[in-house]
Enzyme design. Sequence first.
Site, PDB file in Angstrom:
ATOM      1  CG  ASP A  42      40.996  93.748  66.939  1.00 53.56           C
ATOM      2  OD1 ASP A  42      40.140  93.022  66.457  1.00 53.56           O
ATOM      3  OD2 ASP A  42      41.567  93.385  68.107  1.00 53.56           O
TER       4      ASP A  42
ATOM      5  CG  HIS B 273      48.319  85.979  66.939  1.00 55.42           C
ATOM      6  ND1 HIS B 273      48.136  86.063  68.121  1.00 55.42           N
ATOM      7  CD2 HIS B 273      47.323  86.199  66.332  1.00 55.42           C
ATOM      8  CE1 HIS B 273      46.656  86.224  68.456  1.00 55.42           C
ATOM      9  NE2 HIS B 273      46.208  86.361  67.099  1.00 55.42           N
TER      10      HIS B 273
ATOM     11  CD  GLU C 247      40.131  87.809  68.615  1.00 55.69           C
ATOM     12  OE1 GLU C 247      40.234  86.683  69.190  1.00 55.69           O
ATOM     13  OE2 GLU C 247      41.202  88.233  68.176  1.00 55.69           O
TER      14      GLU C 247
ATOM     15  CG  HIS D  52      38.733  90.136  65.503  1.00 50.87           C
ATOM     16  ND1 HIS D  52      40.111  90.527  65.034  1.00 50.87           N
ATOM     17  CD2 HIS D  52      38.837  88.770  65.219  1.00 50.87           C
ATOM     18  CE1 HIS D  52      41.180  89.519  64.903  1.00 50.87           C
ATOM     19  NE2 HIS D  52      40.285  88.293  65.021  1.00 50.87           N
TER      20      HIS D  52
ATOM     21  CG  ASP E 225      38.872  85.381  64.930  1.00 51.94           C
ATOM     22  OD1 ASP E 225      39.828  85.325  64.166  1.00 51.94           O
ATOM     23  OD2 ASP E 225      38.869  85.740  66.179  1.00 51.94           O
TER      24      ASP E 225
END
Lengths: 495, 495
Positions: free
Chosen positions: B119, B462, B184, B117, B213
């Site tokens: 994003d 994150h 995602e 992904h 991922d």
Amino acid sequence: MMNLPVLLCILLVISTVQAFQYMELVKYVDSHQEQYVETLRDWVAVESDSSNILKRPELHRMMEMVAQKLRRMGGTVELVDIGEQELPDGQKLLLPKVVTAQFGANQSKNTVCIYGHVDVQPAKLEDGWATDPYNLTDISGNLYGRGASDNKAPVLAWIHAVEAYQNLNMELPVNVKFVIEGMEETGSNGLDAMILAQRDTFFSDVEYIIISDCGWLSRRPALTYGTRGNCYFFAEVEGPKQDLHSGVYGGTVIEPMTDLIGILDTLISPSGKILVPGIREAVAPLTDEEWKLYQDIQFDMDSYKNKIGISQLMYSNKVDLLAHMWRYPTVSIHGIEGAFSDPGTKTVIPAKVTAKFSIRQVPNMDPALVKRQVTDYLYSVFAKRKSPNKLKVTMVIGAKPWLAETEHPLYKAGKAAVKRVFDMDPDLIREGGTIPIARTFQDVTGKSIIMMPIGGFDDGLHSQNEKISRYNYVEGTKLFIAYLYEVSFIKKTTV
Amino acid sequence: MMNLPVLLCILLVISTVQAFQYMELVKYVDSHQEQYVETLRDWVAVESDSSNILKRPELHRMMEMVAQKLRRMGGTVELVDIGEQELPDGQKLLLPKVVTAQFGANQSKNTVCIYGHVDVQPAKLEDGWATDPYNLTDISGNLYGRGASDNKAPVLAWIHAVEAYQNLNMELPVNVKFVIEGMEETGSNGLDAMILAQRDTFFSDVEYIIISDCGWLSRRPALTYGTRGNCYFFAEVEGPKQDLHSGVYGGTVIEPMTDLIGILDTLISPSGKILVPGIREAVAPLTDEEWKLYQDIQFDMDSYKNKIGISQLMYSNKVDLLAHMWRYPTVSIHGIEGAFSDPGTKTVIPAKVTAKFSIRQVPNMDPALVKRQVTDYLYSVFAKRKSPNKLKVTMVIGAKPWLAETEHPLYKAGKAAVKRVFDMDPDLIREGGTIPIARTFQDVTGKSIIMMPIGGFDDGLHSQNEKISRYNYVEGTKLFIAYLYEVSFIKKTTV
């Protein structure tokens, strides 16, 4: 010795002349309404948010605008340097200067000092404003904009009151001084020291201090004789050195948010009772006189509920509700800094979170004691959690409550002014909010203070869609004109 | 019939040729390192935050960039329309298209499908980033930027792996397909339906699905054989129709924040135990085999603590810690929307506040059941408060956990590739985070899946200062090159 008919005749002439002058002033105000709105528009356009350090240049600009306006009217104006504020990170930031001004210095007249502020609370369109908060918008006679009611329009109304006398070549009934600051919304940083420093100079010839930084309780005009204070706390819980992915790290660390939520939940019971030991014990008991006064106040519970938009208030009878609005303490949790607060989803473990909450102060609470009670309590609650995270509780604002004597000549003059402009008696009310400077003025200068609001009961101070109505703004200007007249009759010896 | 020496000789020649090819590829990769970094810089510069609807144009642009890159390499590329998403206010917003691509269609070869992904999670400099999160910044061989490790560099590493074979005119050992999505981080909205729709077309000839991922557990390369799922909840408490001034209204209304804090505090015990009834009972018990596996894993508690920057973890022994990281559920409270979250002070009673929290899912939890358990529990806790405010609990993401068989040939090929590139055996690990699509691929297509991470253990997914090291990015590219080779030896019948 004058005989009675002659005396009456003279009094009648004086009374007629005065009444005539008032009507002239009223006409002047009515015919200048659009100019008043335009000036308010210019002031609201300045994002003078004192809580946001990034907006400090706007705040400086705002103070300059105030000074310029007063200078153009011929006032003796000063921009008083009140130093710097220290930010949490140790940096220093210049405080907005305080504007002082003087109109008239006739020693045979009373001298009033009008206090106001031109800084505002934060506001963003995204918070749910229907209009741009910094673009004054007239909708059906209501002027929407941040700071419109709190406190830019009232400050302008006072300025326009003086200006009306000037432009009609009428002598001001009293000497008028102004103290306009730019840090009210964050605790009037620097103002206390400035008042103390000028106690024997600028404030030495002031008899009365007038504050119009509050609102009515209903559509009936009001005079305010008390305010709550406020102790504002930061409770910071710090854990990991940076935010963590909640999938990757969740389950291995005690999360700061969990700790913070846990201690916040010990502040208030579900029914709103303050749980910090010692707080409620300090509160002065409700007297029979207060009970009677509250009972007589015009206050419609249903319209209050409708205004707020809730089905049930915390108390179902008027006296209890007014008492808890004005003369009992309360805790509000305002929010949390450092956690995820945007729309959408984010799977984050915030590393450092800071709750903001405040406790409204009433007689006979003492902010210094409240600070100790709250910090001791939260540290002890936190200690029981045995968390590896670190808690830091700080009190960033500690403002005392204020209470005045409603039989003072200042309030009698206020009642007369309200009667003249609105043809009715004012409600005598208290204010749940805090105007800490009232208490400082009282403690430092020893002067008597009156709070004379012109804001509407539904002006939405500190919330979205703040406004002032054209009616309150314009009639408020007339009230201030009338008050300058009424207050001139107080004997100087009553000070 | 061939005699043994001849057979050995032939095998030796094949082996030498293969080894030679690998070294060529390694040389190619090493000499193209700067180009790889520049391409990553271009990709990181796109603020493809899928959780922020205002960034949707950037996300669309990102998908176009991926498609263009793959088209230029001669792939058969499609931008698959996956429809719209419905926003909470009922508005519809176009989802980013899914990029599919195919390189090679030789029926005698295995076909792998690489999922990734592009994003990213939200990121703002003010959150505490040392560098602009959307400007890839190289500090001592670490490439800092939002999405660098999650998941843009791994996607690029796969693309560069294919490109290396192409540019050296070497035949790809397997047919390679790509499925690259842009939702995602917010739950792969629209992808499930797309996979289902293309199960018998695009996915029909795919033998294996590869996902990169995730990250290593230490400096030792790892293969991941399980992930936790995630149930993400919004708990909204609504009271007054707009924010209120806490001075003016405090004491008259039950504040939504008090209610919200109260119910959040019932989710987790101070020691991190989930208090929602029924949640923990569903969890599969830890087996002896798992205990043994965890015991053998290279994992240094002290370096983990140092990385996070805390003095004490939730568990003090390795097995407990790994188990709670990977195969037990956990609750994280991410933040509150609608309350005051800026620096400074604001004396507001927020009218509507929405807590965001999530519960990581493990076998044998069922998101549908968890949804019911959490909502029932919170509504019952809220009911006991007898608040006039309104509570609304919604589950906005419900992603299942995933678990693979570590003895599968896919994993054996993975071990061989790791051995070739890094000259060591990989750790077999699980992932605390969620890659919901793994579970969907398994359930819908029935294909076998391997997770082959190249992200570092300290990449800060994150959180602030996300990065990938040049080492992991470049050696990771070599790992993927080696894996395409190793996976070609799996017999097609083993599918």
